[in-house]
Design an enzyme around this catalytic site. Structure first.
Site, short mmCIF file in Angstrom:
data_model
loop_
_atom_site.label_atom_id
_atom_site.label_comp_id
_atom_site.label_asym_id
_atom_site.label_seq_id
_atom_site.Cartn_x
_atom_site.Cartn_y
_atom_site.Cartn_z
N GLY A 46 0.78 -1.24 0.00
CA GLY A 46 0.00 0.00 0.00
C GLY A 46 0.81 1.29 0.00
CG MET A 98 -1.73 -8.38 -6.20
SD MET A 98 -0.58 -7.66 -7.39
CE MET A 98 0.23 -9.14 -7.94
CG ASN A 109 -2.77 -0.51 -12.93
OD1 ASN A 109 -2.71 -0.72 -11.71
ND2 ASN A 109 -2.07 -1.22 -13.79
CG HIS A 168 3.03 -1.81 -15.29
ND1 HIS A 168 2.69 -3.06 -14.80
CD2 HIS A 168 4.09 -2.00 -16.11
CE1 HIS A 168 3.50 -3.95 -15.34
NE2 HIS A 168 4.37 -3.33 -16.12
C1 GRF Z 1 3.80 -1.17 -7.32
O1 GRF Z 1 5.09 -1.44 -7.78
C2 GRF Z 1 2.86 -0.94 -8.46
O2 GRF Z 1 3.47 -0.33 -9.56
C3 GRF Z 1 2.43 -2.34 -8.82
O3 GRF Z 1 2.32 -3.01 -7.58
C4 GRF Z 1 3.17 -2.39 -6.62
C5 GRF Z 1 2.33 -2.00 -5.45
O4 GRF Z 1 3.11 -1.48 -4.40
N1 GRF Z 1 1.20 -2.34 -9.58
P1 GRF Z 1 2.39 -0.80 -3.18
O5 GRF Z 1 1.44 -1.82 -2.59
O6 GRF Z 1 1.69 0.42 -3.68
O7 GRF Z 1 3.49 -0.46 -2.22
#
Ligand code: GRF
Length: 206
Positions: free
Chosen positions: A14, A94, A111, A113
């Site tokens: 998060g 996810m 989103n 990435h």
């Molecule tokens: C991040 O690297 C994001 O780009 C990818 O998943 C990860 C999530 O990290 N989709 P977090 O939970 O926001 O720390």
């Protein structure tokens, strides 16, 4: 002006959710984080939201890994609708979003990435970049469409890839940029400055 109400969907640590919450603490930020939705009762994002008094919802989205069930898509849409959510942000969620939520929030769902799309889509974008041997990688904030990491690109931040990088060191360098790029994209959206032309995103007054 009324702030755009944002729902963040996250499954894990998060840190991007936190970055959005911290950005929204600034009076001048045009969006407010109204809701954190997770499919994972032990998500770090959930604990952070509770500590900061942000509404939360844990929604069973079906077996993991996988996309989301039709009923969970309906349920999340309903949670968003009830709070007048104008923007849904996926931040390490996810699941492949489909169904009612995707349909109703088409053009209003983002989103993030951890690679420079369209390279290295899907899982482990940082590892894919390292293994490919690129000199530059980064992160991308894009609109969500029915594909996986295929939607129109809003913001990209680049970072160098060092010769001695590990997946962890590269991920950390990219993550620092993610935390800047996501609030930047949310701000542009909430200010009404994004316009789609085909698959291109035009930014007004850039
Ligand atoms: C991040 O690297 C994001 O780009 C990818 O998943 C990860 C999530 O990290 N989709 P977090 O939970 O926001 O720390």
């Amino acid at each position: 002006m009324k702030k755009t109400q944002v729902a963040v969907l996250a499954s894990g640590r998060g840190s991007n959710f936190e970055a959005l919450v911290r950005a929204s603490a600034d009076e001048s930020f045009p969006a407010s984080i109204a809701l954190l939705v997770t499919d994972n009762p032990s998500a770090g994002a959930l604990a952070f939201a509770r500590e900061h008094g942000i509404d939360t919802a844990v929604v069973d989205c079906g077996p993991r890994p996988g996309s989301m069930t039709r009923s969970s898509s309906e349920a999340i849409f309903e949670l968003c609708r009830m709070r007048d959510v104008g923007l849904v942000c996926l931040a390490g969620f996810m699941r492949i979003v489909k169904g009612r939520l995707l349909e109703e929030y088409a053009g209003r769902m983002l989103n993030i990435h951890p690679a420079l799309l369209p390279s290295f889509k899907g899982l482990h974008g940082q590892k894919q970049a390292l293994e490919y041997g690129v000199r530059v990688s980064g992160c991308t904030v894009h609109f969500v469409d029915p594909g996986i990491d295929t939607g129109p690109i809003i913001v990209q931040h680049a970072v160098p890839v060092m010769q001695d990088d590990t997946e962890d060191s590269l991920s950390a360098r990219i993550l620092a940029e993610e935390h800047r790029a996501y609030p930047e994209a949310v701000r542009l959206f909430a200010e009404g400055r994004l316009r789609l032309e085909g698959r291109k995103v035009l930014i007004q007054d850039e």
